[in-house]
Design a protein around this motif. Sequence first.
Motif: not given
Length: 591
Positions: A144-146, A214-216, A274-277, A282-283
């Motif tokens: 994910v990239a939150e 508020p979420w991104a 294979g990398n989170d960004v 979390i969401s």
Amino acid sequence: MNTQKTDNRLFGLKMAVKATLFSAPFLISACGDGGGGEVSEVLGLGQSSKPVPTEGLSQELSPRELEIKADVRAATVQINTIGDSVLPKGLTSVDIQKRGSGTGFFIDDTGYIVTNNHVVTGAGQLSVGVKDIYIPYPVELVGVAECEDLAVLRTTMANSGFDALRWSDVDPEINMRVGASGFPSDVNNSVTGGSVYTFTTGTINTDVRLNNTPWASTVIFDHSARTAPGNSGGPVVDLDTGDVLGVHYAGNGSRFQAISSSEAKRIVNDIMLGNDVLSIGISAEVVFKYTDKNGNAGLAFLEDIPDGTNREPFGVWVNGLQAGGKAKRIGIQAGDIITAIGGVKLQFDQSDDPNIRRAKSTLGQYCGVLRSNNPNKGTVLDIEIYRPKAGGVTCTGEINGQRLGLKQDTAVSCPSLPPVTNDETNSPVNGDTNSPADDHSDHSAETVVIPGTLCCADYQPDDGDFGGRYMDMYTIYATSSGEVTIEMHSQSIDSYLLIGLMNPDGETVDDVFYDDDSGAGLNARVTFNKQRGREYTILATSGGPEETGAYELRFSGFSNSELPGGHGLRAASTGMSTDVLLQKMEIELAK
């Protein structure tokens, strides 16, 4: 026995009818209000004997655009999720089981799927619906990239050759014609009740820019192709080439927004490696503290704040957690509020200038810290959280470092339950007084309603007294003693409640309370005296096998912090699975 076989045959017949209903798609056209033309795919009972009208289609889309629409439809999937969700309620939180849906699209033919982070993170079960394949495909979360609200899934089926889209070689620009593909929740099939696929058209009408919500906090553009909730994660494509210009993530009824491919393709490629960004796993969504006209304080997301109230940002609410993610590894839980990270306070402060206030009202402040101190490169970040469901304690720890501990004594683990109180003063023995409101009683005098649904994805024992019945499990930890009532109401199933008093050894059940029809009609009702310091596990089920439908659990006499702290397949503290728990309850009932 004969009754169960009859029920099973009837259930099989229903499934066969459903399979028939899903076997014959056809196309109709309509005009979308507030946006461009719309092409919808609905499900019929069989092949129409009359040709499908095409006049509307030719007016909206050119032959080349119709080809693009067909290619985009083949690559677009509906994402279905099941998982626990923790929502603000007053000054504490409540756990519910949540079923959700969104949209995604194949970005390569081996099964990689792009969608939004807010669609999938925190879900315990994920599946996708692929065009012309009527068995849901199981998928796994790759990464994910939150901050950018992007996620990548991959099918766990050993398949390849999926129809896939490609990223555009050009950046989005004003006046480009675009199409938005997805499964909006405001367009439903009148036969099955499910979402209908739509393809709407419009034009890009803003420059690409960084946008905070508020979420991104991500790079986006606005367009006029109409979308709705359920479109989240779907592709926005160039109608000249069919290539992806953006990933839909937001809309307000007249303006619709997509994450620009200029950033998305780089981020998605990194995740596929294979990398989170820029992610702690979390969401997230900003939560606000508000005070209503009667002086009552509460916590809520922006869209849920009552009209005419004062509000200020209180921090970043953790909606869900990535399994094995950095946040989960240090003890962060769904329902926690991140109040500071990297030494930067996320709560409102009177000294904040207007720009800082705006940033704290969105994920701008939080994501700004992650961009300056990338946790995915091993950077250690101080973090502070406020935990409403533990009575409002504040804990500190380190991303990529130390687990959470009490702020005033980090050697003490961050508690998951409210602090023990002094019987004479009713004040915390160990706890934090940094509560969003003073003198707030945790006791709930009102009846609290928690909705649920019994359906095919729930636990279902094969045999025994409860064989064939779907079940949901909830857990309560009593922080005080007294008489309480739990009711299960439903208009579609014969409600049945089983409540087990768990032995502290985690191996046995000391007592079982149960009921079928003591409530009004076919509703179940159990009244008992809860014992302080004891754990109770609730099984919500039906009076007979294969019953499905919505229900409500109604809790009376419980404090807010005692309301179900878990919904899943295992009892909270014992880890006892549902089948083992049910066997022990049946033994206790037989005594």
